[in-house]
Write a protein that holds these residues in place. Structure first.
Motif, PDB file in Angstrom:
ATOM      1  N   ALA A  48     -48.085 -21.927   3.449  1.00  0.00           N
ATOM      2  CA  ALA A  48     -46.775 -22.437   3.029  1.00  0.00           C
ATOM      3  C   ALA A  48     -46.945 -23.724   2.237  1.00  0.00           C
ATOM      4  CB  ALA A  48     -45.916 -22.695   4.259  1.00  0.00           C
ATOM      5  N   GLU A  49     -46.197 -23.809   1.141  1.00  0.00           N
ATOM      6  CA  GLU A  49     -46.268 -25.022   0.326  1.00  0.00           C
ATOM      7  C   GLU A  49     -45.329 -26.033   0.959  1.00  0.00           C
ATOM      8  OE1 GLU A  49     -45.214 -24.263  -3.752  1.00  0.00           O
ATOM      9  OE2 GLU A  49     -44.762 -26.387  -4.084  1.00  0.00           O
ATOM     10  N   VAL A  50     -45.885 -27.153   1.415  1.00  0.00           N
ATOM     11  CA  VAL A  50     -45.039 -28.143   2.068  1.00  0.00           C
ATOM     12  C   VAL A  50     -44.283 -28.937   1.007  1.00  0.00           C
ATOM     13  CG1 VAL A  50     -44.957 -30.151   3.577  1.00  0.00           C
ATOM     14  CG2 VAL A  50     -46.606 -28.335   4.022  1.00  0.00           C
ATOM     15  N   LEU A  51     -42.950 -28.754   1.019  1.00  0.00           N
ATOM     16  CA  LEU A  51     -42.152 -29.418  -0.004  1.00  0.00           C
ATOM     17  C   LEU A  51     -41.826 -30.857   0.359  1.00  0.00           C
ATOM     18  CD1 LEU A  51     -39.686 -26.496  -0.811  1.00  0.00           C
ATOM     19  CD2 LEU A  51     -41.716 -27.200  -2.080  1.00  0.00           C
ATOM     20  N   GLY A  52     -42.056 -31.223   1.604  1.00  0.00           N
ATOM     21  CA  GLY A  52     -41.800 -32.604   1.992  1.00  0.00           C
ATOM     22  C   GLY A  52     -41.376 -32.707   3.443  1.00  0.00           C
ATOM     23  N   HIS A  53     -41.134 -33.949   3.846  1.00  0.00           N
ATOM     24  CA  HIS A  53     -40.694 -34.223   5.205  1.00  0.00           C
ATOM     25  C   HIS A  53     -39.287 -34.781   5.173  1.00  0.00           C
ATOM     26  CE1 HIS A  53     -44.957 -33.850   5.874  1.00  0.00           C
ATOM     27  NE2 HIS A  53     -44.753 -33.851   7.171  1.00  0.00           N
ATOM     28  N   GLY A  54     -38.419 -34.240   5.988  1.00  0.00           N
ATOM     29  CA  GLY A  54     -37.087 -34.806   6.112  1.00  0.00           C
ATOM     30  C   GLY A  54     -36.261 -34.662   4.841  1.00  0.00           C
ATOM     31  N   ALA A  55     -35.246 -35.504   4.741  1.00  0.00           N
ATOM     32  CA  ALA A  55     -34.285 -35.397   3.640  1.00  0.00           C
ATOM     33  C   ALA A  55     -34.930 -35.599   2.275  1.00  0.00           C
ATOM     34  CB  ALA A  55     -33.169 -36.410   3.853  1.00  0.00           C
ATOM     35  N   GLU A  56     -36.045 -36.310   2.200  1.00  0.00           N
ATOM     36  CA  GLU A  56     -36.675 -36.582   0.897  1.00  0.00           C
ATOM     37  C   GLU A  56     -37.212 -35.322   0.242  1.00  0.00           C
ATOM     38  OE1 GLU A  56     -40.077 -39.089   2.009  1.00  0.00           O
ATOM     39  OE2 GLU A  56     -41.090 -37.130   2.225  1.00  0.00           O
ATOM     40  N   LEU A  84     -33.040 -30.173  10.593  1.00  0.00           N
ATOM     41  CA  LEU A  84     -32.111 -29.521   9.662  1.00  0.00           C
ATOM     42  C   LEU A  84     -30.830 -30.322   9.465  1.00  0.00           C
ATOM     43  CD1 LEU A  84     -29.469 -27.791  11.145  1.00  0.00           C
ATOM     44  CD2 LEU A  84     -31.449 -26.825  12.272  1.00  0.00           C
ATOM     45  N   HIS A  85     -30.444 -31.100  10.479  1.00  0.00           N
ATOM     46  CA  HIS A  85     -29.209 -31.867  10.346  1.00  0.00           C
ATOM     47  C   HIS A  85     -29.328 -32.966   9.295  1.00  0.00           C
ATOM     48  CE1 HIS A  85     -27.174 -29.817  13.545  1.00  0.00           C
ATOM     49  NE2 HIS A  85     -28.246 -29.936  14.294  1.00  0.00           N
ATOM     50  N   GLU A  86     -30.586 -33.324   8.972  1.00  0.00           N
ATOM     51  CA  GLU A  86     -30.814 -34.297   7.889  1.00  0.00           C
ATOM     52  C   GLU A  86     -31.105 -33.576   6.596  1.00  0.00           C
ATOM     53  OE1 GLU A  86     -33.270 -37.625  10.294  1.00  0.00           O
ATOM     54  OE2 GLU A  86     -34.016 -37.017   8.327  1.00  0.00           O
ATOM     55  N   VAL A  87     -31.961 -32.552   6.709  1.00  0.00           N
ATOM     56  CA  VAL A  87     -32.483 -31.888   5.504  1.00  0.00           C
ATOM     57  C   VAL A  87     -31.424 -31.062   4.799  1.00  0.00           C
ATOM     58  CG1 VAL A  87     -34.172 -30.250   4.648  1.00  0.00           C
ATOM     59  CG2 VAL A  87     -34.796 -31.832   6.471  1.00  0.00           C
ATOM     60  N   VAL A  88     -30.688 -30.248   5.568  1.00  0.00           N
ATOM     61  CA  VAL A  88     -29.748 -29.320   4.925  1.00  0.00           C
ATOM     62  C   VAL A  88     -28.635 -30.050   4.162  1.00  0.00           C
ATOM     63  CG1 VAL A  88     -28.107 -27.445   5.331  1.00  0.00           C
ATOM     64  CG2 VAL A  88     -30.318 -27.433   6.477  1.00  0.00           C
ATOM     65  N   PRO A  89     -27.999 -31.042   4.761  1.00  0.00           N
ATOM     66  CA  PRO A  89     -26.988 -31.766   3.960  1.00  0.00           C
ATOM     67  C   PRO A  89     -27.591 -32.429   2.729  1.00  0.00           C
ATOM     68  CG  PRO A  89     -26.803 -32.342   6.281  1.00  0.00           C
ATOM     69  CD  PRO A  89     -28.052 -31.532   6.134  1.00  0.00           C
ATOM     70  N   ALA A  90     -28.849 -32.872   2.860  1.00  0.00           N
ATOM     71  CA  ALA A  90     -29.497 -33.501   1.696  1.00  0.00           C
ATOM     72  C   ALA A  90     -29.687 -32.492   0.576  1.00  0.00           C
ATOM     73  CB  ALA A  90     -30.842 -34.094   2.105  1.00  0.00           C
ATOM     74  N   ILE A  91     -30.048 -31.286   0.941  1.00  0.00           N
ATOM     75  CA  ILE A  91     -30.214 -30.237  -0.080  1.00  0.00           C
ATOM     76  C   ILE A  91     -28.870 -29.942  -0.734  1.00  0.00           C
ATOM     77  CG2 ILE A  91     -30.854 -27.839  -0.524  1.00  0.00           C
ATOM     78  CD1 ILE A  91     -32.787 -28.010   1.838  1.00  0.00           C
ATOM     79  N   SER A  92     -27.824 -29.835   0.085  1.00  0.00           N
ATOM     80  CA  SER A  92     -26.491 -29.560  -0.465  1.00  0.00           C
ATOM     81  C   SER A  92     -26.090 -30.662  -1.438  1.00  0.00           C
ATOM     82  CB  SER A  92     -25.460 -29.447   0.650  1.00  0.00           C
ATOM     83  OG  SER A  92     -25.750 -28.354   1.485  1.00  0.00           O
ATOM     84  N   ALA A  93     -26.351 -31.893  -1.040  1.00  0.00           N
ATOM     85  CA  ALA A  93     -25.988 -33.021  -1.905  1.00  0.00           C
ATOM     86  C   ALA A  93     -26.767 -32.958  -3.214  1.00  0.00           C
ATOM     87  CB  ALA A  93     -26.274 -34.329  -1.186  1.00  0.00           C
ATOM     88  N   GLU A  94     -28.041 -32.609  -3.108  1.00  0.00           N
ATOM     89  CA  GLU A  94     -28.902 -32.545  -4.296  1.00  0.00           C
ATOM     90  C   GLU A  94     -28.443 -31.427  -5.236  1.00  0.00           C
ATOM     91  OE1 GLU A  94     -31.312 -34.905  -4.304  1.00  0.00           O
ATOM     92  OE2 GLU A  94     -31.865 -34.319  -6.344  1.00  0.00           O
ATOM     93  N   ILE A  95     -27.980 -30.330  -4.632  1.00  0.00           N
ATOM     94  CA  ILE A  95     -27.502 -29.218  -5.464  1.00  0.00           C
ATOM     95  C   ILE A  95     -26.266 -29.649  -6.240  1.00  0.00           C
ATOM     96  CG2 ILE A  95     -26.421 -26.928  -5.419  1.00  0.00           C
ATOM     97  CD1 ILE A  95     -28.232 -26.242  -3.074  1.00  0.00           C
ATOM     98  N   ARG A  96     -25.339 -30.320  -5.541  1.00  0.00           N
ATOM     99  CA  ARG A  96     -24.116 -30.774  -6.211  1.00  0.00           C
ATOM    100  C   ARG A  96     -24.472 -31.715  -7.353  1.00  0.00           C
ATOM    101  NH1 ARG A  96     -21.844 -31.033  -0.811  1.00  0.00           N
ATOM    102  NH2 ARG A  96     -20.342 -29.324  -0.652  1.00  0.00           N
ATOM    103  N   LYS A  97     -25.431 -32.601  -7.057  1.00  0.00           N
ATOM    104  CA  LYS A  97     -25.861 -33.565  -8.086  1.00  0.00           C
ATOM    105  C   LYS A  97     -26.417 -32.817  -9.290  1.00  0.00           C
ATOM    106  CE  LYS A  97     -29.326 -36.683  -7.703  1.00  0.00           C
ATOM    107  NZ  LYS A  97     -30.207 -37.593  -6.946  1.00  0.00           N
ATOM    108  N   ALA A  98     -27.286 -31.833  -9.006  1.00  0.00           N
ATOM    109  CA  ALA A  98     -27.936 -31.111 -10.101  1.00  0.00           C
ATOM    110  C   ALA A  98     -26.922 -30.352 -10.942  1.00  0.00           C
ATOM    111  CB  ALA A  98     -28.986 -30.154  -9.537  1.00  0.00           C
ATOM    112  N   ARG A  99     -25.880 -29.876 -10.295  1.00  0.00           N
ATOM    113  CA  ARG A  99     -24.900 -29.064 -11.033  1.00  0.00           C
ATOM    114  C   ARG A  99     -23.955 -29.905 -11.862  1.00  0.00           C
ATOM    115  NH1 ARG A  99     -23.426 -24.498  -6.591  1.00  0.00           N
ATOM    116  NH2 ARG A  99     -25.303 -23.237  -6.945  1.00  0.00           N
TER     117      ARG A  99
END
Lengths: 251, 617, 314
Positions: free
Chosen positions: A228-236, C297-312
């Motif tokens: 698996a390609e590790v895309l990062g840790h946490g929100a970053e 996931l409670h940190e990562v998933v909202p961050a991804i959603s935010a990043e998607i909105r930003k990208a769009r």
């Protein structure tokens, strides 16, 4: 109403499967056991049918002596009696399994209105035992049922298909295989468990015929070789994830 | 109570005597809150001292000049009576002030009118006694010099040596006696019954660790199946101690104040729980206790932290009631929060509440040179009981890794059971599924006994509590210590040498199951002090505030505000940069709290802190 | 060698895979279609030379459909009869096996003719394989989904159509579909979605799924979950991905807070790519993942959603 539910003892495998040295079985040292999830819903349905309409329920299994544990667990939920076809734990192919079940049903002389199975067993997943049993007994068979209701001498069955549900109405006696999602199995009560210890359990030891679908050995599927390609840790890691989504054209 | 269920509470007499002396006579628990406690002590000790004056007054009603033989003539006794009568009045006034002016939250839900009446009656009794003495002094009927009854003497100046005073002397003694009789008549009907039941309840309180729950018996051949006790479904299912508990409750609300569930806005108040149960018992109501005496929410909100039991001045054991109510709900009705069902099924089928394969239980140790004990192997000096959390949860796993490394570095002879270590059953037991718990207790005891284990070190206080206090009921008797106890000893002996960092400020969170239920307070603090600068939170030691995971809450959803967030705020308030813990559940809950609260705190087990401090050295 | 394939739906990937698989076994490929409204185009593209169309059986009735094929088999004597490893494929082949008292191997990855034939089939939803021998004739089997990729032939032959009217007994028609009830759930279906975002135990509560739903919506995908989530009562069983739930095959499967039990992995084998988000670096799901994010996931998933909105919006 007289309902029979057939179940199979299977191990709880966890995150990875380990085989015995002779590659004939899964190594079950340190593993817990249960029955297939589809069958749990079948047992719950059987108990509900008897609670609603009166009659008797029976749970049957073809399996090693330890499978008695599963039969007692099912009786703890409310099944009235059990039938144990005792084997040495070796493989029985679907034809042999179906034949043994048909034999015991015939020899019991019980007239079952409904014979329930899980759609397929969690381990071997052959999809055929119920159909073979139905054919031998000359009964109609509907599979993959997620909705069941009895109306007089018939039973209305719903099967999930793409875009909706297919409905069958068949007269009883009938064979039905059910899928998880049919109902929510109840949690057994302790008085139920204590009573189950004393409910009737009939055993017999059928002889195993030569298999026609003959297992030679079990093999673990080849590893995907994926790292698996590790895309990062946490929100970053979020930007990297979005990058991947964009690459895949999903953004 | 005659028809209530049995429970064994007669052994260990010396400890019981000790409890009577310290808790009842010494008012130890009441004095946990010094102000109100002291006021109550005045009234209580006053009651003890003034008790003989009831007889003196009764005699005095009949014959103005007679009194109790010997005691009635003792000057020192007169002095005591005088002083304590005043102290009683001081106590009553202070308590009225607390209740009427200060109005603390713990009285929410209590029967305040009844309390006011009782305080009024006590004040009347004490003041009529003083006034009676005052008139007797004015009439020259007393026999000792003024110094022996200063207060009465001061009051006597209100009365002349005349016919009016003679009448008043009779009035006061009659008023005194009649008030006492009225009080005695009212007593059984009020919460003041506690003056009879409290001392008895304290006698029958637990003498062993409070963390041990009473087992149920399912296999007694002589008990027909319909009569097996599966916990408390109706009032007649309660044990006599549980019934006595409800009658000993004075509605003081100290338990309510200490309860972390109540503090975070949940339905549970241990005080209201006792009152609700008492009301149903008194009404001889045989309908189900849940939901009639107590609602569902209340039963499931509890984290079994025992703060209520610790705070209760009359040794009520609220946790027992909650667990027995749960036992009935879970084992007979199969009624419990749906999100706990996977945990119960997983514990039973997979032998751990995470539902992971036991074959993977020792994976954390695979590269750490840890001996896994197989059947037939030589038993180690210490069996390191890792626990499900430290085996399967990634945050708790660090504790196991650190502990193993430290024990190896110190040359301790230890081994783990690996896949043969099944869940101790604590989460099932706290949920109320005693049946599943006992199956695991028996299985684990068999494994440990066959392996020849004598000493166990555990890093999880829940495992520790169950192994040390509950397994003996199932044939498992071992010397069980917490990993902080072993590690602190190794540091003291010089086998582990951490590098202390003065600038590092660490606050230690006491785990309920370690500090309150099992009195282990010092060793984790020794480790903290060996590593950095300790700073205590206000609610620490036996008054610690739960992290929120007890009572199987690790697997249940929480309504209302989060208990862990509350605790993390308190920790951050100390200004520390590190929050030290000694329990895998506390690790996870408090780390979750920090993640959502955003505080700048590192949450680490004391073993990990120690390991880091040694690596740094 | 002639191979007869029960084609459930020529437009469906799994029937196409079955035809491709069959070509690996025999050189003459027949297809049997039952209850098909018209002659489907595309059969020849997958190498079929003769298409047998059974008339008079419109509603699905497994025993009757199987009987029709049994009749056909008696007439055309293929060496093997196979179908796709779908619910219907398995069911029809099982009926054929019961009627002819022959063994049937469901969900095969590969087969080699012989006496007996030897094959590899799937167990545990794909987490384990079984090497077996089939002592029966003709070979009866279904093809495991994604055992082979569907492939057309370079030069399609001229398709020959043969209609036949099987004689089917009333008994075989007892179990037949009499009604079609429409689907209850709204939204993107799990089986059709290009993107599926799932939550496991790590989500922590029913309300916790809000972040999962948000991401799924942003990507026009469906929400799935693990079995632990359904047992906890946080999501309905219809959302469950797994061996006993729905089997999905999206372009990407984003698994959040799911540890990777074999039961669950059996449901997402068809996914083209798998992104796993889990705080435990040792979780077994990472062994099957294409992409990994180690975190809550409670940190990562909202961050991804935010990043998607930003990208769009950029």
């Amino acid at each position: 109403m007289n309902v029979l539910i057939c179940v199979k003892r299977v191990p709880l495998t966890g995150g990875k499967i380990v085989l015995t040295e002779d590659e004939q079985a899964i190594s079950t040292r340190h593993l817990g056991f249960t029955i297939s999830p589809h069958e749990e819903c079948g047992v719950e349905e059987a108990v509900r049918l008897i609670e609603a309409g009166g009659g008797s329920s029976t749970v049957l299994t073809l399996g090693p002596p330890e499978a008695e544990e599963q039969l007692r667990d099912m009786m703890a939920i409310g099944v009235d009696r059990a039938v144990h076809l005792v084997t040495d734990g070796g493989e029985w192919d679907p034809q042999a399994t179906a034949a043994a079940i048909v034999d015991v049903i015939r020899s019991e002389g019980e007239r079952y209105d409904l014979i329930l199975f899980g759609n397929e067993s969690a381990d071997a997943g052959n999809f055929q035992v119920a159909i073979r049993v139905a054919h031998a007994l000359g009964l109609p068979c509907v599979t993959g049922v997620k909705g069941l209701s009895v109306d007089g001498g018939s039973v209305r069955l719903e099967q999930e298909v793409a875009g909706g549900r297919d409905v069958y109405v068949v007269p009883m006696p009938a064979v039905v295989t059910v899928k998880e999602g049919l109902n929510l199995p109840r949690y057994p009560s302790v008085p139920g468990r204590l009573r189950a210890k004393r409910k009737p359990l009939a055993t017999s030891t059928p002889a195993r015929p030569d298999p026609r679908l003959e297992m030679v050995r079990l093999v673990l599927p080849p590893g995907s070789g994926k790292q698996a390609e590790v895309l990062g840790h946490g929100a970053e890691a979020a930007p990297a994830v979005v990058g991947v989504l964009r690459e895949l054209g999903l953004l | 109570m005659r028809s209530a269920q049995p429970v064994e509470r007669t052994g260990d007499v010396p400890r019981r005597v000790g409890n009577e002396v310290s808790i009842v006579l010494g008012q130890r628990k009441l004095l946990q809150r010094f102000g109100p406690g002291l006021m109550h002590a005045f009234i209580f000790w006053g009651f003890l001292v003034l008790a003989p004056t009831i007889l003196i007054a009764l005699i005095g009603v009949v014959d103005t000049h007679a009194t109790l033989p010997w005691l009635g003539h003792q000057g020192w006794y007169a002095l005591l009576v005088d002083v304590f009568a005043v102290l009683v009045l001081v106590g009553v006034l202070a308590e009225l002030w607390i209740r009427k002016v200060q109005r603390p939250r713990r009285f929410e839900g209590s029967h305040l009118g009844e309390a006011d009446l009782i305080l009024g009656l006590i004040a009347t009794i004490a003041s009529t006694l003083l006034l009676w003495h005052a008139t007797r002094i004015a009439l020259g009927l007393n026999e000792w010099p003024r110094a022996w009854s200063p207060a009465a003497h001061a009051l006597s100046h209100l009365f002349g040596r005349d016919e009016a005073t003679r009448v008043l002397e009779r009035v006061f003694v009659w008023a005194h006696v009649l008030t006492i009789l009225a009080f005695l008549a009212y007593l059984p009907r009020s919460k003041h019954l506690h003056i009879g039941t409290a001392a008895v309840n304290v006698w029958f309180g637990r003498t062993g660790a409070s963390g041990r729950l009473e087992p149920l018996r399912f296999d007694d051949e002589e008990v027909p199946e319909e009569e097996i006790r599966f916990g408390a479904g109706t009032a007649t299912d309660l044990t006599w101690k549980q019934v006595l508990d409800t009658f000993s409750c004075t509605e003081c609300g100290r338990c309510q104040d200490a309860c972390p569930a109540f503090a975070t806005g949940k339905a549970l108040s241990p005080k209201l729980l006792m009152m609700g149960l008492r009301d149903q018992i008194l009404a001889q109501d045989s309908s189900p206790l849940v939901p009639n005496a107590v609602t569902d929410d209340v039963v499931w909100d509890c984290v079994t932290c025992g703060a209520c039991v610790e705070a209760c001045p009359v040794s009520i054991e609220h946790v027992d009631h909650i667990v027995d109510l749960r036992r009935h709900l879970v084992m007979v009705e199969s009624s419990f929060p749906a999100e706990a069902e996977p945990m119960l099924r997983d514990v039973e089928r997979a032998s751990n509440p995470w539902g992971k394969a036991q074959s993977e239980r020792a994976d954390w140790a695979s590269e750490l040179g840890v001996r896994v004990l197989e059947p037939g192997d030589r038993p180690p000096e210490y069996l390191y009981w890792v626990g499900c959390a430290s085996s399967f949860d990634e945050r708790a796993r660090r504790t196991a890794e650190s502990t193993a490394k430290l024990l190896n570095a110190a040359g301790v002879d230890f081994a783990i059971l690996g896949p043969r270590e099944a869940c101790t059953g604590d989460p099932a037991r706290r949920m109320g599924n005693e049946y599943v718990f006992q199956a695991f207790a028996e299985q684990n005891v068999a494994t440990l006994n066959e392996a020849g284990v004598t000493k166990i070190v555990a890093n999880c206080p829940h495992c520790f509590n169950t192994l040390a206090n509950e397994y003996p009921d199932f044939g498992g008797r071992y010397e069980v210590i917490h990993h902080s106890e072993l590690l602190s000893r190794l540091v003291r002996e010089g086998k582990l040498s951490p590098q202390r960092s003065e600038s590092r400020s660490i606050t230690y969170h006491d785990s309920c199951y370690l500090a309150r239920h099992n009195d282990v307070l010092g060793p984790p603090r020794e480790l903290v002090s060996a590593v950095g600068q300790p700073v205590e939170m206000k609610r620490s030691g036996k008054r610690t505030f739960c992290c929120g995971a007890g009572g199987a809450h690790m697997w249940m959803e929480e309504r209302g505000d989060a208990i862990n967030a509350e605790r993390v705020r308190e920790a951050a308030g100390t200004g520390a940069d590190t929050l030290a813990v000694a329990c895998p559940f506390c690790t996870v809950m408090l780390d979750d709290g920090v993640q959502s609260g955003g505080q700048d705190l590192r949450v680490l087990d004391v073993a990990t802190l120690l390991a880091e401090a040694i690596d740094a050295g | 060698m002639t191979v007869l394939v029960f084609v459930e739906n020529i437009d469906d990937e799994l029937s196409q895979q079955a035809l491709t698989f069959a070509r690996g076994l025999g050189d003459e490929l027949h297809a049997v279609l039952i209850g098909a409204p018209a002659v489907p185009a595309g059969l020849a593209a997958y190498g079929v030379s003769i298409a047998h169309l059974a008339a008079g059986l419109d509603a699905y009735a497994p025993a009757a459909w199987a009987q029709a094929i049994v009749e056909l088999v008696a007439r055309t004597t293929p060496a093997a009869v196979m179908g796709p490893g779908t619910d219907r494929g398995n069911e029809v082949l099982a009926h054929i096996a019961a009627k002819t008292d022959q063994p049937m191997a469901a969900n095969c990855m590969s087969i080699a003719a012989g006496d007996p034939a030897s094959l590899v089939r799937v167990r545990w939803g794909g987490s384990l394989l079984e090497e077996a021998r089939l002592h029966g004739s003709p070979m009866l089997l279904t093809v495991a989904p994604h055992a082979v990729a569907a492939e057309m032939v370079a030069e399609p032959a001229d398709l020959v159509l043969e209609e036949f009217t099987p004689s089917v007994s009333n008994v075989d028609l007892i179990a037949r579909v009499c009604e079609r009830a429409s689907a209850v759930s709204a939204g993107v279906s799990l089986t059709d979605a290009d993107v599926v975002v799932s939550g496991g135990r790590g989500v922590g509560s029913a309300a916790g799924f809000a972040v999962i739903e948000e991401l799924a919506e942003l990507l026009g995908g469906a929400v799935g979950c693990s079995r632990a989530v359904t047992s906890a009562g946080w999501r309905p069983h219809t959302d469950q991905v797994g061996q006993t739930g729905t089997k999905i095959s999206p372009e990407i499967y984003i698994a959040c807070g799911i540890s990777g039990a074999t039961q669950h992995m059996a449901g997402c084998k068809g996914a083209k790519k798998l992104l796993a988000i889990n705080p435990d670096g040792e979780a077994s799901i990472f062994a099957s993942a294409d992409y990994a994010v180690i975190g809550d996931l409670h940190e990562v998933v909202p961050a991804i959603s935010a990043e998607i909105r930003k990208a769009r919006s950029a």
